[in-house]
Write a protein that holds these residues in place. Structure first.
Motif, PDB file in Angstrom:
ATOM      1  N   TYR A   1       0.832  -1.204   0.000  1.00 45.74           N
ATOM      2  CA  TYR A   1       0.000   0.000   0.000  1.00 45.74           C
ATOM      3  C   TYR A   1       0.865   1.252   0.000  1.00 45.74           C
ATOM      4  O   TYR A   1       1.861   1.324   0.723  1.00 45.74           O
ATOM      5  N   ARG A   2       0.437   2.241  -0.791  1.00 47.53           N
ATOM      6  CA  ARG A   2       1.191   3.489  -0.858  1.00 47.53           C
ATOM      7  C   ARG A   2       1.078   4.280   0.438  1.00 47.53           C
ATOM      8  O   ARG A   2       2.045   4.899   0.881  1.00 47.53           O
ATOM      9  N   ASP A   3      -0.132   4.265   1.028  1.00 43.72           N
ATOM     10  CA  ASP A   3      -0.352   5.056   2.228  1.00 43.72           C
ATOM     11  C   ASP A   3      -1.567   4.503   2.972  1.00 43.72           C
ATOM     12  O   ASP A   3      -2.143   3.483   2.582  1.00 43.72           O
TER      13      ASP A   3
ATOM     14  N   ASP B   1      -4.802   4.080   0.915  1.00 42.76           N
ATOM     15  CA  ASP B   1      -4.835   2.862   0.101  1.00 42.76           C
ATOM     16  C   ASP B   1      -5.279   1.658   0.940  1.00 42.76           C
ATOM     17  O   ASP B   1      -6.099   0.847   0.499  1.00 42.76           O
TER      18      ASP B   1
ATOM     19  N   ALA C   1      -9.029   1.917   1.773  1.00 41.37           N
ATOM     20  CA  ALA C   1      -9.903   1.529   0.660  1.00 41.37           C
ATOM     21  C   ALA C   1      -9.951   0.010   0.505  1.00 41.37           C
ATOM     22  O   ALA C   1     -11.026  -0.574   0.297  1.00 41.37           O
ATOM     23  N   ASP C   2      -8.799  -0.641   0.612  1.00 40.09           N
ATOM     24  CA  ASP C   2      -8.761  -2.102   0.452  1.00 40.09           C
ATOM     25  C   ASP C   2      -9.465  -2.791   1.614  1.00 40.09           C
ATOM     26  O   ASP C   2     -10.133  -3.817   1.433  1.00 40.09           O
TER      27      ASP C   2
END
Length: 222
Positions: A69-71, A74, A77-78
């Protein structure tokens, strides 16, 4: 076997060549990460928990998280995507029984109402509504999952009764949205603001909602 030997043996099974985690172990860690993230996001909100705190409580390294995950957005949301899929999967497997449409839809409506008013479902709904303005992509995610997993499954149930000649509608999507609105929205709204209801009161309102829906869509017998 000593404790240190046992731990070493377990770690050997969990790691593949070069000391990297096996695929099964990586999947287990990922599930632990998403489970922990879901619990912390729901109880503390998005701003109340850091990515580092989630990783620590899940028992995974920060590099494991950042490799996926970028941040935090992210991961958020997942996590929501997984929660929605898990909480709504039972609707997709619902099978219409031989009971007449009024009895069948009553049972189905009660199932939807209970699912929508569970504490975790309410917390998830609040979380999504609260964060939509910060994460516009969540809107399409939420709507897409709702349409695919909930509305699509409700449409399947309603069209089964239409195939049996018990109801008729020209627009299945509109009929589905009306059914869900009648059955779910009021119950969820009352639960969100903490208005208590007895099982008898919930059943009486659900019966009225199903009756109102069928008054508009039931096939009239000459």
């Amino acid at each position: 076997m000593s404790d240190s030997t046992l731990i070493a043996t377990q770690n050997a099974f969990r790691r593949g060549p070069g000391g990297r985690p096996t695929r099964a172990e990586a999947e287990r860690r990922h599930r632990a990460l998403l489970d922990t993230a879901a619990r912390l996001f729901i109880t503390r909100g998005l701003d109340g928990v850091s990515l580092e705190a989630i990783a620590e409580e899940a028992g995974v390294a920060k590099r494991f998280v950042y490799a996926r995950y970028r941040d935090k957005g992210d991961l958020f949301a997942d996590t929501l995507r997984r929660l929605i899929q898990e909480r709504l999967s039972f609707i997709g497997s619902y099978e219409v029984g031989p009971a007449p449409v009024d009895q069948g839809l009553q049972a189905f409506a009660e199932m939807l109402e209970v699912a929508a008013t569970q504490p975790e479902a309410l917390a998830l709904y609040r979380l999504v509504i609260t964060e939509l303005h910060r994460f516009p992509a969540l809107s399409s995610l939420f709507v897409d999952k709702m349409r695919l997993n909930v509305l699509g499954s409700v449409t399947r149930v309603l069209t089964t009764y239409q195939t049996r000649g018990e109801v008729h509608f020209d627009d299945p999507v509109m009929a589905t949205e009306l059914f869900v609105t009648l059955v779910v929205q009021g119950a969820r709204g009352r639960a969100l603001v903490g208005i208590p209801e007895t099982p008898a009161e919930m059943r009486r309102r659900t019966e009225a909602a199903v009756r109102l829906f069928l008054d508009g869509y039931r096939v009239k017998v000459p």
